[in-house]
Design a protein around this motif. Structure first.
Motif, PDB file in Angstrom:
ATOM      1  N   LEU A   1       3.061  33.508  -4.318  1.00 37.69           N
ATOM      2  CA  LEU A   1       3.576  32.094  -4.361  1.00 37.69           C
ATOM      3  C   LEU A   1       4.222  32.119  -5.628  1.00 37.69           C
ATOM      4  CD1 LEU A   1       1.209  29.729  -2.894  1.00 37.69           C
ATOM      5  CD2 LEU A   1       3.601  29.676  -2.705  1.00 37.69           C
TER       6      LEU A   1
ATOM      7  N   ILE B   1       2.702  32.974   4.069  1.00 37.86           N
ATOM      8  CA  ILE B   1       1.595  32.651   4.851  1.00 37.86           C
ATOM      9  C   ILE B   1       1.147  33.604   5.878  1.00 37.86           C
ATOM     10  CG2 ILE B   1       1.046  30.800   6.931  1.00 37.86           C
ATOM     11  CD1 ILE B   1       2.992  28.856   5.778  1.00 37.86           C
TER      12      ILE B   1
ATOM     13  N   TYR C   1      -0.910  36.207   4.041  1.00 45.28           N
ATOM     14  CA  TYR C   1      -2.401  35.517   3.763  1.00 45.28           C
ATOM     15  C   TYR C   1      -3.326  35.508   4.835  1.00 45.28           C
ATOM     16  CZ  TYR C   1      -5.953  32.652   1.831  1.00 45.28           C
ATOM     17  OH  TYR C   1      -7.035  32.110   1.398  1.00 45.28           O
TER      18      TYR C   1
ATOM     19  N   LEU D   1      -3.333  36.701  -1.892  1.00 46.84           N
ATOM     20  CA  LEU D   1      -2.085  36.572  -2.223  1.00 46.84           C
ATOM     21  C   LEU D   1      -1.733  37.592  -3.502  1.00 46.84           C
ATOM     22  CD1 LEU D   1      -0.860  32.974  -1.871  1.00 46.84           C
ATOM     23  CD2 LEU D   1      -0.199  34.764  -0.321  1.00 46.84           C
TER      24      LEU D   1
ATOM     25  N   VAL E   1       6.583  24.402  10.191  1.00 48.11           N
ATOM     26  CA  VAL E   1       5.562  24.691   8.986  1.00 48.11           C
ATOM     27  C   VAL E   1       4.365  23.948   8.916  1.00 48.11           C
ATOM     28  CG1 VAL E   1       5.473  24.899   6.586  1.00 48.11           C
ATOM     29  CG2 VAL E   1       7.240  25.677   7.797  1.00 48.11           C
TER      30      VAL E   1
ATOM     31  N   GLY F   1      -3.749  27.758   8.925  1.00 49.75           N
ATOM     32  CA  GLY F   1      -3.889  28.765   7.862  1.00 49.75           C
ATOM     33  C   GLY F   1      -5.496  29.432   8.187  1.00 49.75           C
TER      34      GLY F   1
ATOM     35  N   LYS G   1      -9.139  29.738   7.824  1.00 51.44           N
ATOM     36  CA  LYS G   1     -10.084  28.852   6.803  1.00 51.44           C
ATOM     37  C   LYS G   1     -11.283  29.765   6.528  1.00 51.44           C
ATOM     38  CE  LYS G   1      -7.725  25.747   5.717  1.00 51.44           C
ATOM     39  NZ  LYS G   1      -6.860  24.795   6.554  1.00 51.44           N
TER      40      LYS G   1
ATOM     41  N   THR H   1       2.344  25.081   2.141  1.00 54.08           N
ATOM     42  CA  THR H   1       2.148  26.627   2.089  1.00 54.08           C
ATOM     43  C   THR H   1       0.996  26.520   1.308  1.00 54.08           C
ATOM     44  OG1 THR H   1       4.469  27.273   1.995  1.00 54.08           O
ATOM     45  CG2 THR H   1       3.033  29.045   1.556  1.00 54.08           C
ATOM     46  N   ILE H   2       0.854  25.689   0.150  1.00 61.09           N
ATOM     47  CA  ILE H   2      -0.561  25.962  -0.918  1.00 61.09           C
ATOM     48  C   ILE H   2      -1.507  25.565  -0.086  1.00 61.09           C
ATOM     49  CG2 ILE H   2      -1.395  24.805  -2.791  1.00 61.09           C
ATOM     50  CD1 ILE H   2       1.306  24.938  -4.004  1.00 61.09           C
ATOM     51  N   ARG H   3      -1.363  24.357   0.909  1.00 61.98           N
ATOM     52  CA  ARG H   3      -2.566  24.020   1.409  1.00 61.98           C
ATOM     53  C   ARG H   3      -3.091  25.004   2.413  1.00 61.98           C
ATOM     54  NH1 ARG H   3      -5.335  18.736   2.648  1.00 61.98           N
ATOM     55  NH2 ARG H   3      -6.418  19.375   4.596  1.00 61.98           N
ATOM     56  N   ASN H   4      -2.216  25.792   3.098  1.00 63.84           N
ATOM     57  CA  ASN H   4      -2.537  26.744   4.126  1.00 63.84           C
ATOM     58  C   ASN H   4      -2.971  28.080   3.239  1.00 63.84           C
ATOM     59  OD1 ASN H   4      -2.238  25.462   6.461  1.00 63.84           O
ATOM     60  ND2 ASN H   4      -0.030  25.896   6.427  1.00 63.84           N
ATOM     61  N   THR H   5      -2.614  28.189   2.275  1.00 69.31           N
ATOM     62  CA  THR H   5      -3.130  29.505   1.378  1.00 69.31           C
ATOM     63  C   THR H   5      -4.115  29.139   0.313  1.00 69.31           C
ATOM     64  OG1 THR H   5      -1.458  29.364  -0.184  1.00 69.31           O
ATOM     65  CG2 THR H   5      -1.163  30.911   2.177  1.00 69.31           C
ATOM     66  N   VAL H   6      -4.019  29.660  -0.898  1.00 70.73           N
ATOM     67  CA  VAL H   6      -4.875  29.274  -2.048  1.00 70.73           C
ATOM     68  C   VAL H   6      -4.147  28.349  -2.938  1.00 70.73           C
ATOM     69  CG1 VAL H   6      -6.235  31.529  -2.024  1.00 70.73           C
ATOM     70  CG2 VAL H   6      -3.906  31.430  -3.026  1.00 70.73           C
TER      71      VAL H   6
ATOM     72  N   VAL I   1     -10.829  30.792  -2.698  1.00 70.08           N
ATOM     73  CA  VAL I   1     -10.392  30.584  -1.141  1.00 70.08           C
ATOM     74  C   VAL I   1     -11.316  29.278  -0.706  1.00 70.08           C
ATOM     75  CG1 VAL I   1     -10.331  31.402   1.005  1.00 70.08           C
ATOM     76  CG2 VAL I   1     -10.297  33.151  -1.247  1.00 70.08           C
ATOM     77  N   LYS I   2     -10.383  28.567  -0.053  1.00 68.44           N
ATOM     78  CA  LYS I   2     -10.903  27.112   0.247  1.00 68.44           C
ATOM     79  C   LYS I   2     -11.871  27.453   1.372  1.00 68.44           C
ATOM     80  CE  LYS I   2      -7.398  25.018   1.284  1.00 68.44           C
ATOM     81  NZ  LYS I   2      -6.392  24.186   1.795  1.00 68.44           N
TER      82      LYS I   2
END
Lengths: 125, 233, 91
Positions: A35, A106, A109, A115, B226, B231, B233, C72-77, C90-91
Motif C-alpha cells: 500500500l 486487495i 491480501y 502486504l 470496491v 476482505g 477477516k 482498501t485500508i479497511r479491507n486489508t491492514v 491484522v484486524k
C-alpha cells in the motif's frame, strides 16, 4: 510583482515539483508495504502534474478561455493550453491506474494474508 | 545498503532534472509559440469555442480522448474481474456502519444539487472551465455520498452499463458521421454558431455530454465494485 | 507580495505533506496526507491559470482517490509492517 521575488518563485515551483516527485519515487522503491508503494506512486504523479503545468505558465498570462472580459480587455497574453490538456488526460488515467493497483493489492491480501513484499516473495504458490 | 543506493540514484536524477528545468525558466515563452498560437487562433476563429482546453481535448485530439475513455472502461472491467466473487458471497458490503440522521438527511438534500452541478459543468464545458471529465467525476461523487450515507443504497449495474454503452455509441457515432460528411474521423459537421453562446462549437458539446455520462457511469461502477468488496477477516 | 507568501506557504505545505505521507507508519494518516497534497495541488493549478485542471484534481484527487485508498485500508491492514519486523497488525 518584484522580479527578484519572481525569480525565487521560479526555483520554488520547479524545485517543489521535482522534490515531491523524488520523495514519491523513494517511497515506491524503498518501502516494504504494498500500500505504501501505491501511495508513493500517487505522490510522484502529483509532482509530475505540477511540473508539466508549471512548464506552460506565462508571466502575466490569463487562463486560456475567451470570455467576454478577455475579448474586451487589454491583456492579450494567454498561458499555454497544450500542457493543461495533457495533464487533464493524465489525472483521469492516473485514477484508473490507482484503482486497478489497489484492487490487485486487495486480491494479494486475500491470497496471502499480508502486504509485506518480502513475505509474499517467500511464499510458494 | 539498498537505501543508500536508492538515495544516490535519486540524487543523480534530481540533479539532472534540476539543472534541466532551472535553465528553462519559469514564466518565459520557451516553447515553440507556433503550436500554441495555432491552437488559440483556430479555436476562436473557426471553431467558435471559448475554452481552448476543451477544443484541444475534444476536437484537435478527439481520437486521443476516445482512447482515454476506452482505457477507463478497461480499468472498470479489470477491477470487476480482479475482485471477482462467487455467487454466494455477493450482496454483503464490507464497509458497514450506521450513519447519524443528520448525515443521511443532509446527503439526501445535497444529492440533487451535486448532480445538477455536475450536469451544469459538462453542458457548459465549451464556455467555462470544466467539461465531460470534471462533470462526470462530480456526478460520481454524488453517488459516493449516497453510498456512504445509506447502508443499502444500491446502483443498478444494468443501468450503468446501458448508460455507458449508449454514451460510447454516441461518441463513436458522431465521429463516424464526421467521417461521412467531412472526410476525417471526428470532423465537425454542424454549424459552429456565435462565440460565447450555449449552442456553439458544432459537435464539441455533444461529444462532451457523451463523455460526461460515460465517465460518470464508469467511476460510479468503480466505487460500487470496491465498496462491495469483502476482505479476509 | 501577498501572492508570493501564499505560493511559498502552499509549496512548503505540499513538501511537508509528501514527507509525512511517506514516513508515517499508520496508513490512514498517510492517505489523508496524500489528500492534502491533492488539495494544495489544485489551489496551485488555479494560481497557475489552469482552472480546468484544478477542477479535475479537486474532484478526483481529493474525493475519489482518497476514498478508494480508505476502502482498501479497511479491507486489508491499517499499519505498515516495517523493516523492524514487528508483526503486521491484522484486524
Amino acid at each position: 510583482m518584484d522580479s527578484s521575488l519572481f525569480q525565487l518563485l521560479n526555483y520554488g515551483v520547479y524545485g517543489t515539483a521535482i522534490l515531491v516527485m523524488l520523495i514519491g519515487l523513494y517511497g515506491a522503491l524503498v518501502k516494504k508495504s504494498l500500500l505504501k508503494v501505491v501511495i508513493g506512486l500517487s505522490v510522484m504523479e502529483s509532482g509530475l502534474n505540477l511540473l508539466i503545468v508549471a512548464l506552460g505558465y506565462l508571466k502575466g498570462g490569463t487562463a486560456p478561455i475567451f470570455s467576454e472580459g478577455f475579448l474586451n480587455g487589454s491583456n492579450k497574453i494567454m498561458v499555454d493550453p497544450v500542457p493543461q490538456a495533457l495533464v487533464l488526460t493524465a489525472i483521469v488515467i492516473g485514477f484508473g491506474v490507482t484503482a486497478v493497483a489497489l484492487s490487485l493489492v486487495i486480491r494479494l491480501y486475500r491470497h496471502h494474508g499480508t502486504l509485506n513484499i518480502d513475505e509474499i516473495r517467500n511464499l510458494k504458490w | 545498503m539498498k537505501k543508500v543506493i536508492v538515495i544516490l540514484l535519486l540524487a543523480a536524477l534530481g540533479f539532472y532534472l534540476g539543472t534541466t528545468f532551472f535553465n528553462i525558466g519559469f514564466g518565459d515563452p520557451h516553447f515553440a509559440n507556433g503550436v500554441k498560437d495555432f491552437y488559440l487562433k483556430e479555436t476562436v476563429d473557426n471553431l467558435h469555442v471559448s475554452n481552448t482546453v476543451t477544443s484541444i481535448v475534444v476536437n484537435f485530439r478527439g481520437f486521443d480522448t476516445l482512447g482515454e475513455v476506452t482505457v477507463l472502461f478497461l480499468a472498470v472491467t479489470a477491477l470487476g474481474s480482479i475482485l471477482y466473487k462467487r455467487r454466494h458471497e455477493v450482496g454483503t458490503r464490507s464497509v458497514l456502519f450506521s450513519s447519524s440522521s443528520v448525515v443521511t438527511a443532509g446527503s439526501k438534500l445535497l444529492f440533487p444539487a451535486v448532480i445538477l452541478l455536475g450536469v451544469y459543468v459538462f453542458v457548459h464545458g465549451h464556455l467555462s472551465p470544466g467539461g465531460g471529465f470534471q462533470g462526470g467525476v462530480i456526478i460520481a461523487t454524488g453517488f459516493l455520498l449516497m453510498l456512504l450515507s445509506y447502508e443499502n443504497y444500491s446502483v443498478s449495474h444494468k443501468w450503468l452499463s446501458i448508460v455507458e454503452s449508449l454514451a460510447g455509441i454516441v461518441f463513436a457515432g458522431v465521429g463516424l458521421l464526421g467521417f461521412i460528411n467531412g472526410g476525417t474521423f471526428l470532423q465537425n459537421f454542424l454549424p459552429t454558431g456565435v462565440l460565447n453562446n450555449l449552442f456553439s462549437g458544432g459537435v464539441i458539446p455533444i461529444i462532451y455530454i457523451a463523455v460526461g455520462f460515460k465517465v460518470a457511469a464508469e467511476l460510479t461502477g468503480v466505487i460500487y465494485t470496491v465498496l462491495h468488496e469483502k476482505g479476509v477477516k | 507580495m501577498i501572492y508570493f507568501v501564499l505560493i511559498a506557504f502552499l509549496l512548503l505545505l505540499m513538501i511537508a505533506a509528501a514527507v509525512y505521507s511517506i514516513r508515517q507508519k499508520d496508513l490512514l494518516y498517510a492517505t489523508l496526507a496524500t489528500g492534502i497534497i491533492s488539495l494544495v495541488l489544485s489551489i496551485l493549478f488555479y494560481l497557475l491559470q489552469a482552472p480546468d485542471v484544478a477542477l479535475t484534481e479537486a474532484a478526483i484527487g481529493v474525493a475519489l482517490t482518497t476514498i478508494i485508498f480508505l476502502i482498501t485500508i479497511r479491507n486489508t491492514v491499517r499499519y505498515e509492517s516495517d523493516e523492524d519486523n514487528f508483526k503486521s497488525e491484522v484486524k
